[in-house]
Design an enzyme around this catalytic site. Structure first.
Site, PDB file in Angstrom:
ATOM      1  N   HIS A 195       0.831  -1.219   0.000  1.00 29.09           N
ATOM      2  CA  HIS A 195       0.000   0.000   0.000  1.00 29.09           C
ATOM      3  C   HIS A 195       0.861   1.263   0.000  1.00 29.09           C
ATOM      4  O   HIS A 195       0.425   2.316   0.460  1.00 29.09           O
ATOM      5  CB  HIS A 195      -0.975   0.002   1.189  1.00 29.09           C
ATOM      6  CG  HIS A 195      -2.094  -0.998   1.029  1.00 29.09           C
ATOM      7  ND1 HIS A 195      -3.362  -0.642   0.641  1.00 29.09           N
ATOM      8  CD2 HIS A 195      -2.125  -2.344   1.168  1.00 29.09           C
ATOM      9  CE1 HIS A 195      -4.122  -1.727   0.582  1.00 29.09           C
ATOM     10  NE2 HIS A 195      -3.392  -2.782   0.893  1.00 29.09           N
ATOM     11  N   ASP A 251       2.436  -3.549  -9.893  1.00 25.47           N
ATOM     12  CA  ASP A 251       2.343  -4.821 -10.605  1.00 25.47           C
ATOM     13  C   ASP A 251       2.879  -4.695 -12.028  1.00 25.47           C
ATOM     14  O   ASP A 251       3.641  -5.535 -12.512  1.00 25.47           O
ATOM     15  CB  ASP A 251       0.891  -5.300 -10.671  1.00 25.47           C
ATOM     16  CG  ASP A 251       0.290  -5.514  -9.291  1.00 25.47           C
ATOM     17  OD1 ASP A 251       1.040  -5.454  -8.297  1.00 25.47           O
ATOM     18  OD2 ASP A 251      -0.928  -5.733  -9.218  1.00 25.47           O
TER      19      ASP A 251
HETATM   20 MG    MG Z   1      -4.374  -7.834 -10.161  1.00 24.07          MG
END
Ligand code: MG
Ligand code: ADP
Length: 385
Positions: A35, A175
């Site tokens: 986060h 990501d």
């Molecule tokens: Mg994902």
């Protein structure tokens, strides 16, 4: 397990011709930094050996067709009518990339469409980012096929926009950065604000270590809502502290934060601020002293997510505690929280015993058996054929 060859064959079966090429992009595991990405902060994930492959062939018209080995039905869209409201289900991850390219200035005028065949061994929805793998494989393929000359940095933003704007998931770009910038044997130290992504050698194998993923198979329904709520707390905390983002705070600011903020917002802020510091420290320590020295940082990260950010669940805590009780160098939950997976850095010789110990602990607690497997820091997105 799929491969460039099997993906080519699957394309030939579906479309009756050879593809122009095959591209692939990996899933990822986050070593540390949870986060922090949407707070302009630091993250330290690595690309894994599980990948999504895209075999792609040009068409003469303006249609985009996509088949996925993971889905029963194909999806189709026209380059003339792309828009988030037109994308249904999983096709948003594919067509959303094309839409995002256009949003970021790629003209679709005069271009022809594609047939795409996707195969993957990244488990869907298990927290290993099958979503970035599919986006990045498609983005890299179209960048080559359309000869766009976009940099990987630009592709990161395109794939993030696909996920945010077309799929509707309010995620940062960890990501996509890991998937596009990963290198074999390396973690990717990401500074979201500085827009840098630096490879850092992890030396797990050199030091006789393995990284175990313990997928709890728990997916809480409030995960999306919980993620959004944490994001809002971070924004509220930054606003109350008078800074553009939590990245602008350091541990020295925490006493003032504690005076200024309500208890819950303070703990959210404290997690992000201390997590940024832990990420920086992890990258320094792994480079200077090797991976055996990062265990305490992983453990501290887990405690912060459990106690301050409050995104862990009983299954993740049990996985971490059992791993540590059985001699893991370090362990923590990984990913957005509210279920998903934990990681444990362990002796390579202990994989079987550790797996058995965690399985036994889950069985004893009456919990669903977790799926446990090893991952290796692997190469990022690339053209395979
Ligand atoms: Mg994902
Ligand atoms: P994660 O990224 O952790 O795997 P997400 O919920 O972000 O979980 O993304 C999973 C979704 O991405 C799937 O439900 C599906 O819609 C889409 N997806 C990912 N990989 C594929 C694939 N190979 N084929 C079709 N859809 C996929």
């Amino acid at each position: 397990m799929p491969s460039p060859e099997s993906t080519t064959r699957a394309f030939e079966e579906r479309y009756g011709r050879r593809p122009d090429g095959v591209w692939s992009a990996p899933g990822r595991v986050n070593l540390i930094g949870e986060h922090t990405d949407y707070n302009d902060g630091l993250v330290f994930p690595f690309a894994i050996e599980r990948r999504t492959w895209a075999a792609v062939g040009r068409r003469d018209d303006r249609m985009l067709t996509v088949h996925s080995g993971a889905m029963p039905e194909p999806a189709q869209a026209s380059l003339d009518e792309l828009g988030p409201e037109r994308f249904e289900g999983w096709s948003a991850y594919v067509f959303g990339v094309v839409w995002a390219m256009e949003q970021r200035g790629v003209s679709l005028e005069g271009r022809t469409g594609f047939d795409i065949m996707l195969t993957s061994d990244v488990p869907l929805g298990a927290g290993l980012s099958s979503s970035a793998a599919i986006e990045c494989a498609v983005a890299l393929a179209l960048n080559d096929e359309w000869d766009l000359g976009l940099t990987r940095r630009e592709l990161i933003y395109i794939c993030q926009l696909a996920e945010n704007g077309a799929v509707g998931a309010p995620t940062g770009n960890m990501d996509q950065t890991a998937s596009l910038m990963g290198e074999e044997g390396h973690g990717v130290l990401i500074d979201v604000r500085a827009e840098t992504a630096d490879p850092v050698a992890l030396h797990f194998a050199d030091e006789g270590l393995e990284l175990l993923v313990i997928d709890t198979r728990v997916h809480h329904e409030h995960a999306t809502g919980g993620y959004g709520a944490r994001r809002r707390s971070c924004e509220d905390g930054a606003a109350a502290m008078g800074v553009p983002s939590l990245r602008d705070l350091t541990e020295d600011d925490l006493p003032r934060a504690q005076e200024t903020l309500d208890d819950e917002t303070f703990r959210r802020v404290k997690h992000v601020v201390t997590e940024n510091a832990r990420v920086a420290r992890t990258a320094e320590v792994v480079a200077a002293e090797g991976p055996r020295a990062i265990g305490d940082l992983l453990v501290a990260s887990h405690a912060s997510m459990r106690d301050d950010f409050e995104i862990s669940v009983a299954e993740l805590d049990l996985a971490v505690e059992t791993a540590l009780a059985n001699g893991a160098v370090g362990a923590r939950m990984t990913g957005g929280g509210f279920g998903g997976a934990a990681i444990a850095l362990i002796e390579a010789t202990a994989v079987e015993a550790m797996t058995a110990a965690i399985e036994a602990a889950f069985a004893e607690a009456g919990l669903t058996a977790p799926i446990i497997f090893v991952v290796n820091p692997s190469a990022g997105a690339r053209r395979d054929a």
